[in-house]
Design a protein around this motif. Structure first.
Motif, mmCIF file in Angstrom:
data_model
loop_
_atom_site.group_PDB
_atom_site.id
_atom_site.type_symbol
_atom_site.label_atom_id
_atom_site.label_comp_id
_atom_site.label_asym_id
_atom_site.label_seq_id
_atom_site.Cartn_x
_atom_site.Cartn_y
_atom_site.Cartn_z
ATOM 1 N N GLU A 211 0.640 -1.225 0.016
ATOM 2 C CA GLU A 211 -0.112 -0.060 -0.067
ATOM 3 C C GLU A 211 0.765 1.186 -0.150
ATOM 4 O O GLU A 211 0.291 2.360 -0.173
ATOM 5 N N LYS A 212 2.164 1.066 0.355
ATOM 6 C CA LYS A 212 3.198 2.430 0.375
ATOM 7 C C LYS A 212 3.423 2.739 -1.115
ATOM 8 O O LYS A 212 3.945 1.882 -1.681
ATOM 9 N N SER A 213 3.285 4.067 -1.509
ATOM 10 C CA SER A 213 4.130 4.552 -2.737
ATOM 11 C C SER A 213 5.455 4.145 -2.754
ATOM 12 O O SER A 213 6.219 3.707 -3.998
ATOM 13 N N GLN A 214 6.598 3.821 -1.801
ATOM 14 C CA GLN A 214 7.506 3.597 -1.897
ATOM 15 C C GLN A 214 7.909 2.247 -2.631
ATOM 16 O O GLN A 214 8.821 1.958 -3.360
ATOM 17 N N THR A 215 6.767 1.418 -2.076
ATOM 18 C CA THR A 215 6.879 -0.096 -2.775
ATOM 19 C C THR A 215 6.568 -0.257 -4.149
ATOM 20 O O THR A 215 7.207 -0.759 -4.814
ATOM 21 N N ALA A 216 5.552 0.590 -4.694
ATOM 22 C CA ALA A 216 5.092 0.692 -5.935
ATOM 23 C C ALA A 216 6.175 1.236 -6.772
ATOM 24 O O ALA A 216 6.339 0.587 -7.776
ATOM 25 N N VAL A 217 6.723 2.326 -6.435
ATOM 26 C CA VAL A 217 8.024 2.798 -6.984
ATOM 27 C C VAL A 217 9.308 2.007 -7.107
ATOM 28 O O VAL A 217 9.681 1.928 -8.327
ATOM 29 N N HIS A 218 9.326 1.360 -6.298
ATOM 30 C CA HIS A 218 10.644 0.533 -6.172
ATOM 31 C C HIS A 218 10.257 -0.771 -7.243
ATOM 32 O O HIS A 218 11.052 -1.101 -8.045
ATOM 33 N N SER A 219 9.005 -1.282 -7.138
ATOM 34 C CA SER A 219 8.860 -2.466 -8.280
ATOM 35 C C SER A 219 8.795 -1.739 -9.560
ATOM 36 O O SER A 219 9.177 -2.516 -10.436
ATOM 37 N N PHE A 220 8.343 -0.603 -9.583
ATOM 38 C CA PHE A 220 8.301 -0.204 -11.169
ATOM 39 C C PHE A 220 9.665 -0.166 -11.519
ATOM 40 O O PHE A 220 9.958 -0.619 -12.805
ATOM 41 N N ASN A 221 10.580 0.468 -10.829
ATOM 42 C CA ASN A 221 12.108 0.540 -10.991
ATOM 43 C C ASN A 221 12.669 -0.672 -11.502
ATOM 44 O O ASN A 221 13.564 -0.950 -12.533
ATOM 45 N N GLN A 222 12.202 -1.676 -10.685
ATOM 46 C CA GLN A 222 12.888 -3.053 -10.514
ATOM 47 C C GLN A 222 12.430 -3.819 -11.941
ATOM 48 O O GLN A 222 13.019 -4.787 -12.643
ATOM 49 N N ASN A 223 11.383 -3.362 -12.415
ATOM 50 C CA ASN A 223 10.712 -4.191 -13.526
ATOM 51 C C ASN A 223 10.525 -3.194 -14.982
ATOM 52 O O ASN A 223 9.986 -3.771 -15.947
ATOM 53 N N ARG A 224 11.436 -2.270 -14.847
ATOM 54 C CA ARG A 224 11.539 -1.495 -16.176
ATOM 55 C C ARG A 224 11.945 -2.148 -17.166
ATOM 56 O O ARG A 224 11.722 -2.066 -18.530
ATOM 57 N N ASN A 225 12.827 -3.211 -17.117
ATOM 58 C CA ASN A 225 13.470 -3.991 -18.363
ATOM 59 C C ASN A 225 12.346 -4.845 -18.973
ATOM 60 O O ASN A 225 12.540 -5.427 -20.180
ATOM 61 N N LYS A 226 11.068 -5.071 -18.295
ATOM 62 C CA LYS A 226 10.039 -5.711 -18.873
ATOM 63 C C LYS A 226 9.446 -4.917 -20.091
ATOM 64 O O LYS A 226 8.875 -5.583 -20.776
ATOM 65 N N TRP A 227 9.478 -3.821 -19.927
ATOM 66 C CA TRP A 227 8.703 -2.853 -20.906
ATOM 67 C C TRP A 227 9.550 -1.676 -21.749
ATOM 68 O O TRP A 227 9.163 -1.401 -22.812
ATOM 69 N N GLN A 228 10.566 -1.401 -20.941
ATOM 70 C CA GLN A 228 11.353 -0.318 -21.581
ATOM 71 C C GLN A 228 12.899 -0.711 -22.179
ATOM 72 O O GLN A 228 13.703 -0.378 -21.520
ATOM 73 N N LYS A 229 12.655 -1.504 -23.135
ATOM 74 C CA LYS A 229 13.769 -1.977 -23.920
ATOM 75 C C LYS A 229 14.415 -0.964 -24.387
ATOM 76 O O LYS A 229 15.818 -1.039 -24.428
ATOM 77 N N GLN A 230 14.025 0.081 -24.735
ATOM 78 C CA GLN A 230 14.588 1.305 -25.426
ATOM 79 C C GLN A 230 14.035 2.734 -24.914
ATOM 80 O O GLN A 230 12.693 2.759 -25.528
#
Length: 737
Positions: A211-230
């Motif tokens: 429920e914490k914003s910090q967790t959501a942002v961390h997960s977003f950064n951890q998974n960037r390579n799934k969608w942000q190839k370039q």
């Protein structure tokens, strides 16, 4: 001397301290946010913290009544008002008066409303004054909170009513709109915070990590390579800016959603927001983005929330326990999660008292970044309401972005004058060719032979047919299913039950993302916006230029040229069933704009202007030129009625029944409406599916004119029309029209 209780197994002091400890934890973890919020609320960080701490300290003082404590001891449901008495004690406190200053009425109002949203009739009837005298354990309260020393041990309901009336007068006497809007912002923020932390303290488990914003942002950064190839140029620009008002303009498939997420992440890092709210035009597209947030962008499921009128059917695909579904729906209603998705309708309803938790949603907007994902420019009725909403957001300093492939030049220039930073796609791609068909898709009840021949020619492809009216979608789908049994024909429109719609949405996402052809989607315009699927060929009825561009965005996404052998995009590489010499084409079929019923839901003049300016090949630049040729007059971006209603609903205002009507209805029937339609619809249930004890999820909105033209009789039960008319989950109702 007794020990005052807040709940059967929790003392009043312990529950209050639980809530205060949660406040301190929340305040520390979000310390970057408070300077910006203080600026928006024309206050200071210490003033915000004092207001929150006083509200949590005082919110349950009214539970010290002898009647309440007697019920708690017997483990019975109290059934006693306590919030008005808590507010009364707070208003008496000289220490609160000295420390809170001009925040005192705001805090008193937040405490008074922490169990129910206020309205003009709140605490004004015989129910509160008829309570008579209420006795309290005033000495025990003063022992726990010395600032209450000297408070009376008996308070009448009439005294609480007088306090409420004085607060109503305080609000009504405000003359300046800016002053009223600031009060609403302060009050709703504190109201939302108090109710949330009280909820968490009551459940006794504190904050869940997801429920914490910090967790959501961390997960977003951890998974960037799934969608942000370039990272593309528009995403790099979005990631580098903290501009509070943003326009992200680019073609479909240009990465606008990723750009919005990167912008919101930057805002979070700079202490400008703690949550993001995506608003979309339809339930279908809202569902699609919600699922993508986990599947594509890597956010944990607990960090994302969705809300629209059909939310239960979405949640039942994820959860089995009805109590858990009810709890998730409750928190999703008012944008409590770090990442939220809703229809744009729900956001607009949240600005005034259109539903019982609207003030909580408004409060959460104060710490949000809002993204408007695509807007219909031909729908002036809704556009005015969205424009008025952005005006409120600008006044309050709430960051927001408008994402679109089809903003007319006159509107883009106006937004720049209002202070919006415009980020625009730089790459020029030519993903498809446009072909103007000669005749209508359906004429005199028969499907166009040219369309049938094209479907046969492209039978190995993923094909999409988009029409403007439900009955034409059914006619075409039935014809294709009969003539091409080897093809998988998916018919999608608004006249399906909730369960059937959800099943079709999942099927569409799956079949238009896999690497197999042989599928035809026949859909109304509900599929045209913000849906991340890609067809190989499209046949569409004429619609306004911006709507057609959105439809074209559902084919050959990320394509560079119309020729597969030269393109090299990811879709061309994956779709091995397509021949090398395949050419991506969109066919536009005319409509008879001489017949008004045929052109609905659009106007004949708009369609004719669109037809006259159709380009030969489609690119982002050609799309801009097309839209600019059709929309040359600046649309109104304000609505006086909505402005007046929002300021009426500052604190007390109208009730949800007055603003919206029946809360179970899919669209508003009250004073405030987001959408306007010339078509009158009625709720129906197919007779074959009728069950008096379980029918809510089987309700289908159908045009009253269609029922009458079919000469069907309505049998009304439980407020719905039971139609003795054939229905199946493949095509829907079978009307004789």
């Amino acid at each position: 001397m007794i020990e005052l209780m807040a709940k059967p197994r929790r003392t009043l002091l312990d529950h209050t301290n639980d809530a205060l400890n949660l406040l301190d934890e929340y305040w520390q973890e979000n310390r970057r946010l408070w300077p910006e919020l203080a600026r928006r609320l024309h206050s200071s960080e210490p003033e915000l913290y004092r207001a929150a701490r006083w509200a949590l300290t005082a919110h349950d003082w009214g539970k010290a009544s002898r009647k309440f404590q007697g019920k708690i001891v017997l483990n019975q449901r109290p059934g006693v008002f306590h919030a008005p008495f808590s507010a009364y004690f707070l208003a008496l406190s000289q220490k609160a008066q000295a420390e809170l200053g001009d925040w005192l009425p705001v805090v008193v109002l937040a405490v008074m409303s922490h169990h129910s949203q206020l309205h003009q009739g709140s605490l004004s009837g015989d129910k509160i004054s008829g309570m008579g005298n209420v006795d309290f354990y005033e000495q025990e309260l003063a022992r726990l909170w010395p600032e209450l020393k000297g408070i009376p041990g008996r308070i009448s309901g009439s005294e609480c009513k007088e306090l409420a009336e004085s607060l109503k007068s305080y609000v009504l006497e405000m003359n300046r709109p800016g002053e009223k809007l600031l009060l609403k912002a302060r009050y709703c923020w504190l109201h939302a915070l108090l109710r949330w932390l009280d909820n968490l303290a009551s459940r006794g488990e504190g904050f869940y990590p997801e429920e914490k914003s910090q967790t959501a942002v961390h997960s977003f950064n951890q998974n960037r390579n799934k969608w942000q190839k370039q990272t593309n140029a528009i995403q790099e620009q979005a990631a580098a800016t903290t501009a509070p008002f943003l326009v992200i303009q680019g073609g479909c498939g240009s990465g606008k959603t990723g750009a919005a997420l990167l912008w919101a992440e930057k805002l979070w890092q700079e202490g400008k927001c703690e949550r993001i709210i995506f608003t979309l035009p339809t339930q279908f597209t809202s569902n699609s983005l919600y699922w993508d947030l986990s599947e594509k962008y890597g956010f944990p499921a607990g960090a994302t929330g969705i809300y629209h009128s059909d939310i239960d059917s979405v949640l039942r695909q994820e959860l089995e326990d009805e109590e858990e579904i009810e709890e998730v729906r409750y928190f999703n209603t008012f944008y409590q999660k770090p990442i939220n998705v809703s229809t744009v309708d729900h956001l607009l309803y949240s600005l005034l008292h259109s539903y019982r938790y609207a003030d909580r949603a408004f409060g959460n907007l104060m710490t949000a970044a809002v993204v408007f994902d695509e807007i219909h420019y031909y729908d002036q009725f809704t556009l005015q309401k969205i424009g008025q909403a952005t005006s409120f957001l600008r006044t309050l300093g709430i960051p927001h972005a408008i994402m679109s492939a089809t903003i007319p030049g006159v509107m883009r220039e106006q937004l720049q004058k209002l202070g919006y930073l415009v980020l625009e796609q730089e790459q020029e791609e030519l993903p498809l060719e446009i072909v103007k068909a000669r005749e209508e898709m359906v004429s005199a009840g028969e499907v166009n032979q040219e369309l049938l021949e094209l479907v046969a020619k492209n039978r190995e492809c993923k094909q999409m047919i988009v029409v403007n009216q439900v009955e034409r979608a059914k006619k075409i789908a039935r014809t294709l299913a009969a003539q091409f049994p080897e093809l998988e024909v998916i018919c999608y429109h608004s006249e399906f039950t909730r369960a059937d719609r959800q099943e079709k949405e999942q099927l569409i996402r799956r079949r238009f993302r896999d690497n197999k052809g042989g599928v035809v989607l026949v859909s109304t315009q509900v599929c045209e916006l913000s849906l991340d699927i890609s067809a190989d060929v499209m046949y569409t009825e004429l619609a306004p230029a911006d709507a057609l561009i959105q439809r074209f965005g559902r084919m050959h996404r990320r394509g560079r040229t119309p020729w597969r052998e030269e393109c090299g995009c990811c879709y061309c590489a994956e779709r091995v069933y397509l021949p090398d010499d395949f050419r991506y084409r969109a066919y536009i079929f005319p409509v008879d704009w001489r017949e008004p019923r045929t052109t609905l839901p659009y106007t004949a003049g708009l369609l004719q202007l669109t037809w006259e300016n159709i380009p030969v090949a489609f690119s982002y630049t050609e799309g801009k030129r097309w839209v600019d040729a059709v929309y040359q007059v600046l649309p109104r971006l304000e609505n006086e009625d909505m402005y007046r209603m929002v300021l009426e609903d500052v604190v007390f205002g109208r009730t949800p029944r007055e603003r919206y009507g029946d809360e179970e209805a899919e669209t508003s029937q009250g004073a405030f409406r987001v959408r306007h339609s010339e078509v009158i619809t009625v709720p129906t249930v197919p007779a074959s599916l009728w069950d008096e004890k379980d029918y809510e999820d089987r309700v289908i909105q159908v045009s009253l004119g269609k029922i009458r033209r079919s000469k069907l009789e309505c049998q009304w039960l439980k407020g719905v029309c039971i139609l003795n008319n054939p229905y199946d989950n493949k095509f829907g109702y079978e009307f004789n029209v």
